[in-house]
Design a protein around this motif. Structure first.
Motif, PDB file in Angstrom:
ATOM      1  N   MET A   1      23.870  54.738  49.575  1.00 16.77           N
ATOM      2  CA  MET A   1      23.089  55.785  50.266  1.00 16.77           C
ATOM      3  C   MET A   1      21.604  55.447  50.226  1.00 16.77           C
ATOM      4  O   MET A   1      20.839  56.017  49.449  1.00 16.77           O
ATOM      5  CB  MET A   1      23.341  57.136  49.609  1.00 16.77           C
TER       6      MET A   1
ATOM      7  N   ALA B   1      19.545  55.627  52.939  1.00 16.48           N
ATOM      8  CA  ALA B   1      18.744  56.404  53.888  1.00 16.48           C
ATOM      9  C   ALA B   1      17.982  57.523  53.178  1.00 16.48           C
ATOM     10  O   ALA B   1      18.461  58.081  52.190  1.00 16.48           O
ATOM     11  CB  ALA B   1      19.644  56.997  54.972  1.00 16.48           C
TER      12      ALA B   1
ATOM     13  N   PRO C   1      22.339  70.155  52.949  1.00 16.74           N
ATOM     14  CA  PRO C   1      23.275  69.802  51.872  1.00 16.74           C
ATOM     15  C   PRO C   1      22.842  68.481  51.229  1.00 16.74           C
ATOM     16  O   PRO C   1      22.258  67.625  51.904  1.00 16.74           O
ATOM     17  CB  PRO C   1      24.614  69.631  52.615  1.00 16.74           C
TER      18      PRO C   1
ATOM     19  N   LEU D   1      24.061  65.272  50.418  1.00 21.15           N
ATOM     20  CA  LEU D   1      25.268  64.561  50.856  1.00 21.15           C
ATOM     21  C   LEU D   1      25.867  63.731  49.725  1.00 21.15           C
ATOM     22  O   LEU D   1      27.081  63.723  49.525  1.00 21.15           O
ATOM     23  CB  LEU D   1      24.946  63.673  52.060  1.00 21.15           C
ATOM     24  N   LEU D   2      24.993  63.034  48.990  1.00 26.17           N
ATOM     25  CA  LEU D   2      25.488  62.189  47.904  1.00 26.17           C
ATOM     26  C   LEU D   2      26.165  63.047  46.833  1.00 26.17           C
ATOM     27  O   LEU D   2      27.250  62.707  46.348  1.00 26.17           O
ATOM     28  CB  LEU D   2      24.327  61.377  47.315  1.00 26.17           C
TER      29      LEU D   2
ATOM     30  N   PHE E   1      19.955  56.164  45.695  1.00 27.75           N
ATOM     31  CA  PHE E   1      18.604  55.646  45.547  1.00 27.75           C
ATOM     32  C   PHE E   1      17.702  56.769  45.040  1.00 27.75           C
ATOM     33  O   PHE E   1      17.931  57.921  45.372  1.00 27.75           O
ATOM     34  CB  PHE E   1      18.070  55.148  46.894  1.00 27.75           C
TER      35      PHE E   1
ATOM     36  N   LYS F   1      19.123  62.395  37.772  1.00 29.73           N
ATOM     37  CA  LYS F   1      19.581  62.371  39.159  1.00 29.73           C
ATOM     38  C   LYS F   1      20.980  61.788  39.279  1.00 29.73           C
ATOM     39  O   LYS F   1      21.827  62.345  39.967  1.00 29.73           O
ATOM     40  CB  LYS F   1      18.588  61.572  40.003  1.00 29.73           C
TER      41      LYS F   1
HETATM   42  O1  C5P Z   1      17.313  63.884  45.356  1.00 29.73           O
HETATM   43  P1  C5P Z   1      16.759  62.679  46.042  1.00 29.73           P
HETATM   44  O2  C5P Z   1      16.416  62.921  47.485  1.00 29.73           O
HETATM   45  O3  C5P Z   1      15.651  61.986  45.309  1.00 29.73           O
HETATM   46  O4  C5P Z   1      17.992  61.665  46.019  1.00 29.73           O
HETATM   47  C1  C5P Z   1      17.959  60.476  46.700  1.00 29.73           C
HETATM   48  C2  C5P Z   1      19.375  59.998  46.944  1.00 29.73           C
HETATM   49  O5  C5P Z   1      20.223  61.062  47.382  1.00 29.73           O
HETATM   50  C3  C5P Z   1      19.428  58.981  48.043  1.00 29.73           C
HETATM   51  O6  C5P Z   1      20.500  58.112  47.781  1.00 29.73           O
HETATM   52  C4  C5P Z   1      19.668  59.843  49.280  1.00 29.73           C
HETATM   53  O7  C5P Z   1      20.290  59.109  50.318  1.00 29.73           O
HETATM   54  C5  C5P Z   1      20.569  60.923  48.744  1.00 29.73           C
HETATM   55  N1  C5P Z   1      20.389  62.251  49.364  1.00 29.73           N
HETATM   56  C6  C5P Z   1      21.456  62.849  50.026  1.00 29.73           C
HETATM   57  N2  C5P Z   1      21.313  64.100  50.586  1.00 29.73           N
HETATM   58  C7  C5P Z   1      20.155  64.769  50.478  1.00 29.73           C
HETATM   59  C8  C5P Z   1      19.058  64.181  49.801  1.00 29.73           C
HETATM   60  C9  C5P Z   1      19.218  62.918  49.256  1.00 29.73           C
HETATM   61  O8  C5P Z   1      22.527  62.245  50.105  1.00 29.73           O
HETATM   62  N3  C5P Z   1      20.038  65.973  51.037  1.00 29.73           N
END
Ligand code: C5P
Length: 225
Positions: A91, A93, A124, A126-127, A143, A160
């Motif tokens: 992930m 992006a 949401p 997503l990760l 990331f 995290k």
């Molecule tokens: O919480 P943060 O944005 O720092 O986390 C970064 C990681 O979580 C990245 O891998 C990003 O692709 C993913 N992410 C996600 N959905 C979100 C925010 C971040 O999947 N709403």
């Protein structure tokens, strides 16, 4: 290669959250690191690499399959469709934490007022959503860019990875001459226990190759090979 029968999915770029038909909220992610990761996965012998193109500003490497999305909700749907078939999800992006509460069907008009407020609602994570699903044999990689350095930054990264239930987290200290523009990227990869499995500093290609090497060394993929 331990990846020879594996489907690797990489998300790259940054989401755009529509405000009206001509405007959006976004971020500065170009998709370079994600493109480099997809290329490194192919080079390492992955059977199939899908690059989820989230408004990337750079060309896609040859040989990847492309899924094009723009907003966080579109990305959510694409990942939902890919999840069963993937073995590794990276992930990379940059996903917007918030989106406009209402997407106007008409272009918003300037008003007499000197101020303008836009209401945002939380997207949401997503990760975290995928991390909460059963996923035998799948490796989820997140990331994290943190401005805090040293132990404080590493502590944020540890929190995290646990909150998102990912398997690996690529921690990137940004600011202080690192991580931006042409400056070399410097990352550390940690596991859920907070152990540093490896680090890399240099070009996005070099960093990508190191990250793929660390993923390959995960026992889940090794055992399957
Ligand atoms: O919480 P943060 O944005 O720092 O986390 C970064 C990681 O979580 C990245 O891998 C990003 O692709 C993913 N992410 C996600 N959905 C979100 C925010 C971040 O999947 N709403």
């Amino acid at each position: 290669s331990p990846l020879r029968d594996k489907h690797v999915v990489v998300t790259a770029g940054g989401t755009r959250e529509p405000i009206d038909p001509v405007r959006f909220l976004s971020n500065r992610s170009s998709g370079r690191q994600g493109a480099a990761l997809a290329e490194a996965a192919l080079k390492a012998g992955a059977q199939k690499v899908t690059l989820v193109n989230v408004n990337m500003e750079v060309p896609l490497p040859e040989g990847v399959e492309e899924v094009k999305v723009s907003s966080t909700l579109e990305l959510e749907k694409a990942l939902d469709e890919l999840f069963d078939s993937l073995d590794v999800l990276i992930m990379c992006a940059a996903v917007s934490d918030y989106r406009p509460a209402v997407v106007s069907e008409e272009k918003l008009k300037k008003t007499a007022s000197d101020t303008f407020s836009l209401e945002l609602v939380k997207n949401p994570d997503l990760l975290a959503q995928l991390g909460a699903r059963p996923r035998e044999g799948k490796v989820l990689v997140g990331f994290a860019a943190e401005t805090a350095g040293g132990q404080a930054g590493l502590d944020f990264a540890k929190r995290k990875i646990q909150a998102k239930q990912a398997d690996l987290l690529v921690y990137n200290q940004v600011g202080n001459e690192q991580g931006f523009g042409d400056r070399p990227n410097q990352v550390q990869v940690i596991n859920r226990q907070g152990e540093i499995l490896g680090q890399a500093a240099g070009s996005k290609q070099l960093v990508a190759e190191k990250i793929i090497e660390i993923i390959i060394n995960q026992s889940i993929l090794k055992d399957a090979a």
